[in-house]
Motif scaffolding. Structure first.
Motif, PDB file in Angstrom:
ATOM      1  N   GLY A   1      -3.677   1.676 -12.447  1.00 19.15           N
ATOM      2  CA  GLY A   1      -2.226   1.674 -12.608  1.00 19.15           C
ATOM      3  C   GLY A   1      -1.524   0.743 -11.630  1.00 19.15           C
ATOM      4  O   GLY A   1      -2.157   0.050 -10.821  1.00 19.15           O
TER       5      GLY A   1
ATOM      6  N   LEU B   1     -11.752   9.878  -7.384  1.00 21.10           N
ATOM      7  CA  LEU B   1     -10.705  10.766  -7.901  1.00 21.10           C
ATOM      8  C   LEU B   1     -10.150  10.307  -9.245  1.00 21.10           C
ATOM      9  O   LEU B   1      -9.473  11.086  -9.927  1.00 21.10           O
ATOM     10  CB  LEU B   1      -9.543  10.833  -6.891  1.00 21.10           C
ATOM     11  CG  LEU B   1      -9.914  11.263  -5.462  1.00 21.10           C
ATOM     12  CD1 LEU B   1      -8.726  11.036  -4.520  1.00 21.10           C
ATOM     13  CD2 LEU B   1     -10.344  12.715  -5.428  1.00 21.10           C
TER      14      LEU B   1
ATOM     15  N   VAL C   1     -13.119   7.717 -19.438  1.00 19.30           N
ATOM     16  CA  VAL C   1     -12.674   7.637 -18.042  1.00 19.30           C
ATOM     17  C   VAL C   1     -13.369   8.716 -17.195  1.00 19.30           C
ATOM     18  O   VAL C   1     -13.956   8.423 -16.149  1.00 19.30           O
ATOM     19  CB  VAL C   1     -11.131   7.800 -17.959  1.00 19.30           C
ATOM     20  CG1 VAL C   1     -10.675   7.841 -16.503  1.00 19.30           C
ATOM     21  CG2 VAL C   1     -10.439   6.666 -18.716  1.00 19.30           C
TER      22      VAL C   1
ATOM     23  N   ARG D   1       2.638  15.230  -6.363  1.00 18.46           N
ATOM     24  CA  ARG D   1       2.077  15.953  -7.522  1.00 18.46           C
ATOM     25  C   ARG D   1       3.129  15.985  -8.621  1.00 18.46           C
ATOM     26  O   ARG D   1       4.013  16.855  -8.625  1.00 18.46           O
ATOM     27  CB  ARG D   1       1.667  17.378  -7.118  1.00 18.46           C
ATOM     28  CG  ARG D   1       1.057  18.152  -8.277  1.00 18.46           C
ATOM     29  CD  ARG D   1      -0.328  17.606  -8.611  1.00 18.46           C
ATOM     30  NE  ARG D   1      -0.633  17.727 -10.035  1.00 18.46           N
ATOM     31  CZ  ARG D   1      -1.008  18.845 -10.656  1.00 18.46           C
ATOM     32  NH1 ARG D   1      -1.142  19.973  -9.983  1.00 18.46           N
ATOM     33  NH2 ARG D   1      -1.262  18.852 -11.947  1.00 18.46           N
TER      34      ARG D   1
HETATM   35  N1  NAD Z   1      -3.875  17.800  -9.449  1.00 22.91           N
HETATM   36  C1  NAD Z   1      -4.587  18.907  -9.587  1.00 22.91           C
HETATM   37  O1  NAD Z   1      -4.071  20.055  -9.555  1.00 22.91           O
HETATM   38  C2  NAD Z   1      -6.066  18.821  -9.778  1.00 22.91           C
HETATM   39  C3  NAD Z   1      -6.804  20.003  -9.919  1.00 22.91           C
HETATM   40  C4  NAD Z   1      -8.169  19.910 -10.112  1.00 22.91           C
HETATM   41  C5  NAD Z   1      -8.805  18.672 -10.126  1.00 22.91           C
HETATM   42  N2  NAD Z   1      -8.050  17.541  -9.997  1.00 22.91           N
HETATM   43  C6  NAD Z   1      -8.750  16.252 -10.040  1.00 22.91           C
HETATM   44  O2  NAD Z   1      -8.493  15.570  -8.813  1.00 22.91           O
HETATM   45  C7  NAD Z   1      -8.435  14.158  -9.052  1.00 22.91           C
HETATM   46  C8  NAD Z   1      -7.123  13.619  -8.545  1.00 22.91           C
HETATM   47  O3  NAD Z   1      -6.049  14.301  -9.167  1.00 22.91           O
HETATM   48  P1  NAD Z   1      -4.546  13.801  -9.012  1.00 22.91           P
HETATM   49  O4  NAD Z   1      -3.666  14.987  -9.122  1.00 22.91           O
HETATM   50  O5  NAD Z   1      -4.440  12.908  -7.832  1.00 22.91           O
HETATM   51  O6  NAD Z   1      -4.420  12.930 -10.363  1.00 22.91           O
HETATM   52  P2  NAD Z   1      -3.321  11.828 -10.766  1.00 22.91           P
HETATM   53  O7  NAD Z   1      -3.171  11.935 -12.231  1.00 22.91           O
HETATM   54  O8  NAD Z   1      -2.119  11.961  -9.892  1.00 22.91           O
HETATM   55  O9  NAD Z   1      -4.047  10.457 -10.378  1.00 22.91           O
HETATM   56  C9  NAD Z   1      -5.126   9.946 -11.086  1.00 22.91           C
HETATM   57  C10 NAD Z   1      -5.193   8.451 -10.807  1.00 22.91           C
HETATM   58  O10 NAD Z   1      -6.320   7.914 -11.517  1.00 22.91           O
HETATM   59  C11 NAD Z   1      -5.943   6.646 -12.018  1.00 22.91           C
HETATM   60  N3  NAD Z   1      -6.760   6.283 -13.175  1.00 22.91           N
HETATM   61  C12 NAD Z   1      -6.705   6.818 -14.431  1.00 22.91           C
HETATM   62  N4  NAD Z   1      -7.559   6.199 -15.233  1.00 22.91           N
HETATM   63  C13 NAD Z   1      -8.196   5.260 -14.487  1.00 22.91           C
HETATM   64  C14 NAD Z   1      -9.203   4.312 -14.771  1.00 22.91           C
HETATM   65  N5  NAD Z   1      -9.710   4.170 -16.008  1.00 22.91           N
HETATM   66  N6  NAD Z   1      -9.621   3.505 -13.774  1.00 22.91           N
HETATM   67  C15 NAD Z   1      -9.089   3.606 -12.520  1.00 22.91           C
HETATM   68  N7  NAD Z   1      -8.119   4.491 -12.204  1.00 22.91           N
HETATM   69  C16 NAD Z   1      -7.686   5.320 -13.172  1.00 22.91           C
HETATM   70  C17 NAD Z   1      -4.481   6.804 -12.409  1.00 22.91           C
HETATM   71  O11 NAD Z   1      -3.829   5.520 -12.501  1.00 22.91           O
HETATM   72  C18 NAD Z   1      -3.959   7.680 -11.283  1.00 22.91           C
HETATM   73  O12 NAD Z   1      -3.408   6.906 -10.235  1.00 22.91           O
HETATM   74  C19 NAD Z   1      -8.628  13.977 -10.554  1.00 22.91           C
HETATM   75  O13 NAD Z   1      -9.995  13.729 -10.792  1.00 22.91           O
HETATM   76  C20 NAD Z   1      -8.240  15.322 -11.121  1.00 22.91           C
HETATM   77  O14 NAD Z   1      -8.862  15.557 -12.359  1.00 22.91           O
HETATM   78  C21 NAD Z   1      -6.702  17.584  -9.813  1.00 22.91           C
END
Ligand code: NAD
Length: 310
Positions: free
Chosen positions: A35, A81, A99, A185
């Motif tokens: 992004g 992540l 992804v 978030r």
């Molecule tokens: N937020 C939560 O409550 C939560 C809970 C459990 C697990 N997680 C996991 O933790 C991790 C981080 O979560 P978050 O809240 O920071 O998510 P987020 O959605 O805020 O950030 C995800 C990031 O990944 C990037 N991304 C997406 N597709 C991509 C690709 N093909 N190549 C490179 N980058 C890519 C996006 O641009 C974004 O900046 C994720 O794996 C999520 O599944 C989050």
């Protein structure tokens, strides 16, 4: 010598806080993200801190580009992540699989080819590996029948990690956050409480689309845990994140205590999340040692203060 730590998904919420933890350690973060939205980095990092972050635009599904960044940037630690969250996987399951599943395989392949320099992989699994039928507290060894396709992909990541450890000696730590909350978030199924904190900081109301009890994980603590996990080099650890169990009424009370001008304006639906209310924890701290555990009231207050500061 300082570590050079790759953070995939560095523009996301947890990514921004992982970058902050790396800088606080005196190490050098390199972000890898598809992004270009840098609003979370601006919320979390000072202008000087942002200057110290190298950002590489790239797609986690592109194995060659990922390998190149590991070498060009002389990476010594990996925090993975990058992922699509629950609503995006539901809308486009094939892209979600590319992804979240293929992207994670790419990370394990790339690190496996560079174990002389990189100790292993810290990657994000999720409490979404559990389903509504799992008991509460849910045993840490469980999580075999996810209630969402996103959870199915996260479970595949855990299986990937297990086999890369067994067959290719690639160590890993998979952390399963539950509801991450805190500055940055702003997307995903469980972003509601943080969006309510942001609204409350402006003195406005908000309707949170779910209720029931869940575990709340303060984003700076989560980012810190992932960075610690990236230095761990033993086996394939999978662990729930040791967050705070709270019913939604308690979350709303914490918001109202920190922003009294929003009192009575934050509502929530009755529907609980499709995961157990409480998760057994312990494996993460057994592997990594004690981790920061910010109480809910303190995390909510700090989040609202950060939103007020802009
Ligand atoms: N937020 C939560 O409550 C939560 C809970 C459990 C697990 N997680 C996991 O933790 C991790 C981080 O979560 P978050 O809240 O920071 O998510 P987020 O959605 O805020 O950030 C995800 C990031 O990944 C990037 N991304 C997406 N597709 C991509 C690709 N093909 N190549 C490179 N980058 C890519 C996006 O641009 C974004 O900046 C994720 O794996 C999520 O599944 C989050």
């Amino acid at each position: 010598m300082s570590e050079r730590v790759l953070v995939t998904g560095a523009l996301g919420c947890v990514g921004a806080w992982a970058v902050k933890a790396i800088l606080d350690d005196g190490d050098e973060p390199v972000g890898y993200d598809l992004g270009d939205a840098d609003h979370r980095l601006r919320l979390v990092l000072s202008p000087e801190e942002r200057e110290s972050l190298t950002l590489v635009r790239g797609d986690i599904t592109d194995a060659d580009a990922l390998g190149r960044v590991l070498d060009d940037e002389r990476i010594t630690r990996v925090v993975h992540l990058a992922a699509l969250q629950v609503p995006f996987c539901r809308e486009n399951p094939a892209l979600g699989a590319r992804v979240n599943v293929v992207g994670t395989v790419n990370v394990f392949e790339a690190v496996g080819a560079r174990l002389d320099r990189i100790p292993g992989v810290a990657y994000a699994s999720s409490a979404a590996v559990y389903g509504p039928a799992d008991p509460s507290p849910a045993p840490e060894s469980g999580g075999l029948a996810p209630g969402t396709i996103y959870g199915v992909y996260k479970l595949a990541n855990e299986g990937t990690a297990r086999l890369y450890a067994a067959e290719s000696a690639v160590p890993s730590v998979g952390i399963r956050p539950y509801v991450v909350y805190g500055p940055g978030r702003d997307q995903g199924m469980t972003a509601g409480p943080t969006l309510a904190m942001e609204a409350a900081a402006r003195g406005e109301g908000f309707a949170i689309a779910y209720g029931g009890a869940a575990q709340y994980d303060y984003a700076p603590d989560v980012g810190r845990a992932f960075v610690r996990a990236a230095a761990h080099a033993d086996g394939a650890v999978v662990a729930n994140f040791p967050g705070v169990r709270a019913p939604m009424a308690e979350v709303v009370a914490a918001i109202e205590a920190a922003a009294p001008e929003a009192a009575g304006q934050i509502s929530f639906a009755d529907t609980p999340l499709p995961f157990p209310a409480e998760l057994e924890t312990g494996a993460l701290e057994r592997a990594l040692g004690p981790l920061p555990a910010t109480p809910l009231a303190d995390g909510v207050r700090a989040t609202i203060e950060r939103f007020r500061a802009g």
